[in-house]
Scaffold this motif. Sequence first.
Motif, PDB file in Angstrom:
ATOM      1  N   LEU A 152       0.837  -1.207   0.000  1.00 27.27           N
ATOM      2  CA  LEU A 152       0.000   0.000   0.000  1.00 27.27           C
ATOM      3  C   LEU A 152       0.872   1.257   0.000  1.00 27.27           C
ATOM      4  N   SER A 153       1.979   1.199   0.745  1.00 26.79           N
ATOM      5  CA  SER A 153       2.887   2.346   0.770  1.00 26.79           C
ATOM      6  C   SER A 153       3.460   2.608  -0.614  1.00 26.79           C
ATOM      7  N   LEU A 154       3.891   1.529  -1.258  1.00 25.19           N
ATOM      8  CA  LEU A 154       4.484   1.678  -2.594  1.00 25.19           C
ATOM      9  C   LEU A 154       3.484   2.294  -3.555  1.00 25.19           C
ATOM     10  N   VAL A 155       2.264   1.795  -3.529  1.00 28.18           N
ATOM     11  CA  VAL A 155       1.250   2.298  -4.463  1.00 28.18           C
ATOM     12  C   VAL A 155       0.950   3.767  -4.169  1.00 28.18           C
ATOM     13  N   PHE A 156       0.737   4.066  -2.916  1.00 27.55           N
ATOM     14  CA  PHE A 156       0.387   5.447  -2.555  1.00 27.55           C
ATOM     15  C   PHE A 156       1.509   6.412  -2.923  1.00 27.55           C
ATOM     16  N   MET A 157       2.717   6.043  -2.566  1.00 25.65           N
ATOM     17  CA  MET A 157       3.840   6.960  -2.817  1.00 25.65           C
ATOM     18  C   MET A 157       4.116   7.101  -4.306  1.00 25.65           C
ATOM     19  N   ASN A 158       3.665   6.133  -5.082  1.00 29.14           N
ATOM     20  CA  ASN A 158       3.898   6.145  -6.526  1.00 29.14           C
ATOM     21  C   ASN A 158       2.693   6.737  -7.261  1.00 29.14           C
ATOM     22  N   ASN A 159       2.115   7.779  -6.719  1.00 27.63           N
ATOM     23  CA  ASN A 159       0.946   8.438  -7.316  1.00 27.63           C
ATOM     24  C   ASN A 159      -0.265   7.517  -7.410  1.00 27.63           C
ATOM     25  N   ASN A 160      -0.429   6.670  -6.412  1.00 26.59           N
ATOM     26  CA  ASN A 160      -1.604   5.814  -6.287  1.00 26.59           C
ATOM     27  C   ASN A 160      -1.749   4.753  -7.372  1.00 26.59           C
ATOM     28  N   ILE A 161      -0.687   4.499  -8.078  1.00 26.40           N
ATOM     29  CA  ILE A 161      -0.759   3.434  -9.075  1.00 26.40           C
ATOM     30  C   ILE A 161       0.643   2.871  -9.290  1.00 26.40           C
ATOM     31  N   MET A 162       0.737   1.548  -9.426  1.00 25.74           N
ATOM     32  CA  MET A 162       2.037   0.968  -9.720  1.00 25.74           C
ATOM     33  C   MET A 162       1.865  -0.220 -10.657  1.00 25.74           C
ATOM     34  N   GLN A 163       2.679  -0.221 -11.699  1.00 26.61           N
ATOM     35  CA  GLN A 163       2.630  -1.323 -12.655  1.00 26.61           C
ATOM     36  C   GLN A 163       3.174  -2.597 -12.021  1.00 26.61           C
ATOM     37  N   ASP A 164       2.624  -3.736 -12.459  1.00 24.00           N
ATOM     38  CA  ASP A 164       3.024  -4.990 -11.818  1.00 24.00           C
ATOM     39  C   ASP A 164       4.531  -5.248 -11.921  1.00 24.00           C
ATOM     40  N   HIS A 169       9.540  -6.055  -9.210  1.00 19.73           N
ATOM     41  CA  HIS A 169      10.948  -5.684  -9.169  1.00 19.73           C
ATOM     42  C   HIS A 169      11.318  -5.158  -7.774  1.00 19.73           C
ATOM     43  N   THR A 170      10.432  -4.335  -7.227  1.00 17.63           N
ATOM     44  CA  THR A 170      10.704  -3.752  -5.912  1.00 17.63           C
ATOM     45  C   THR A 170      10.644  -4.822  -4.812  1.00 17.63           C
ATOM     46  N   LEU A 171       9.626  -5.668  -4.902  1.00  8.16           N
ATOM     47  CA  LEU A 171       9.439  -6.667  -3.848  1.00  8.16           C
ATOM     48  C   LEU A 171      10.560  -7.710  -3.849  1.00  8.16           C
ATOM     49  N   LYS A 172      11.195  -7.865  -5.003  1.00  2.12           N
ATOM     50  CA  LYS A 172      12.302  -8.832  -5.059  1.00  2.12           C
ATOM     51  C   LYS A 172      13.408  -8.440  -4.084  1.00  2.12           C
ATOM     52  N   LYS A 173      13.520  -7.134  -3.835  1.00  2.00           N
ATOM     53  CA  LYS A 173      14.528  -6.666  -2.873  1.00  2.00           C
ATOM     54  C   LYS A 173      14.219  -7.178  -1.470  1.00  2.00           C
TER      55      LYS A 173
END
Lengths: 269, 332
Positions: A152-164, A169-173
């Motif tokens: 939810l943080s990632l989506v919100f901080m990324n202008n409320n939308i994030m491509q899969d 890629h981010t979660l792999k970290k």
Amino acid sequence: MKRTRQPSGKSNQDELPSGSQSQASQNPSQSQATSLTQAEKAAAKLDQKELELKVNDLVQYLLIMDQKKYPIKKVDINKVVLKDTSNKAFPLVMKRASEKLADIFGIDVIELQDKQKGSYILISKYEIDADKPNVVWPEEDNTRMGLLMIILSLVFMNNNIMQDSEMWHTLKKLGIDPEVPHETFGDVKKLITSEFVRQGYLEYIRQPQTDPSIYDFKWGQRAKAETSKRNILHFVSQMYDVSDPQQWTSQWQDKENEEEMEVSQANSN
Amino acid sequence: MASEETDPACDDEIDIIDVEDNMKYLKPLQDEKERREIRHKYRTFIEDMERDKHDLINPESDSLNERLKQADELYKPVKMTREAALDSQALVLIANMGRQKAQALNTEFVKFQPVEFVEKLVAKTFLCGNVLEDRTISTEKWCSLGKAVQPSFKRCPPFRFINGSFERGEVQVRKERVKKIKEKDNTVDKATVPVQVQRVQDTDKMEATTAEVERIFAKLQECYKISKNNPLCYFEFVTNPFSFGQTVENIFYVSFLVRDGLVKIFLDEDKLPVIEPIENKEAEGSDKSEKNKQVIVSLTPADWKEIVKTFGITDCVIPNRPSAGVAKKNKK
């Protein structure tokens, strides 16, 4: 969000503190006949005991069905709880059940919007005191909420939308690979794109005319109801060790807008 | 963009309606080799774009514009649809990257970088002094993060039964219900289909014919008794002086009796056909000794009138079929 109770003519036996609403007349057919809605008329056919039973059944049904956190459908309520009773009694029974949940359990019943109209979710009225958490959650719940918070943080901080692709890629970290079964979460792709979506925490929408398909992550309706942009921004700021969350200009603005909306909604209610 | 420039030109050319001119468009104007070359250029162009995506969507760089100009150049020799399709594909790609470039444009004081965030998160919550090896985070760590963020959610607390206050067992009931419905569905399907099919074949026509044949056989036996076991005149038996149709029907039904070996038709001393029921014992013998003969009886309304006249038939031996009768008579 507190709903004021309308004098329905049936609430006089309500054991709950009803305060100023106690003007409800003893006999609905005399003074209230003209103002009865269709739902109230249908409910008036039920006798007092039967109505009380249905309301209690519905309270119990909602509490049990909420355990999976899937939205509860009106159709199912009619089928399981109201059964042979006229479906027109639904609004009144639902209203009474919501009041009970609010007053006794501290739970708000919220109807979802748009495409999910006719589905309901239960939300706690009160936030948990972070310093003295009084609720103990099962381990699985805790791990999942941790992951959900990050998403939810990632989506919100990324202008409320994030491509899969960016999400994975981010979660792999964090050692989360959608293709690899996860030690803690098992089929983590299914958890994120199916379970969280079904529960209403996330929306996972295919971009039109993409081949191979590209999906976008957004906040689901439950996420909007259960948490707030303020909470998320606070969490992110903690991670960055920043004292002033206003440095994220657009996110801050987004949060401000949300709060303004809430205030104006509360006023109109 | 590239396609827009050349479209009007194409339209003008097509406007001149000339058969030969039109033929020109139907035949490939371009050499296959040349076309292949164009397509190859487009494909490498697209591949390059995808490879350099990172640079292209960087708001700092101007390379996306250059690519657009390159695409315009590539379009110049294009004459056929297939190459034009590749051009639009490239254009869509450029447009998409343009959008991403716009999104990436940093208008904020601090830009949020997902990976950076996650790294901070790892450092802050999952890492307790030691470096995170092979990027695995233990369940306990996930759990403690979850505990820490739970207060951010107004989640309804989990619901537990106080011993004895509610009875469980809902799950079982549900499973049973589902199974029952499925079984019912299956049996209904299996049972109904064949029954229906059989009925369709058996009923109505066949049964009506059989009944009629039996009725006529009974009548024949009755008449045979009255005539003291003498063969009856075929025409007198079969002909209905009031209805040609009924006469034909009678002939038709009698033919079944003959086929089944219940009745025999033969010529008497005056060379006129006579009819006689066959006794059971006799039937067995005759079936084997005598070969059945097939005869086609043709009967026209004129023949029928003549028969009625010649044989002086004034009444029908076989009564009208209950449902037919008058209506049929009028029609014919």
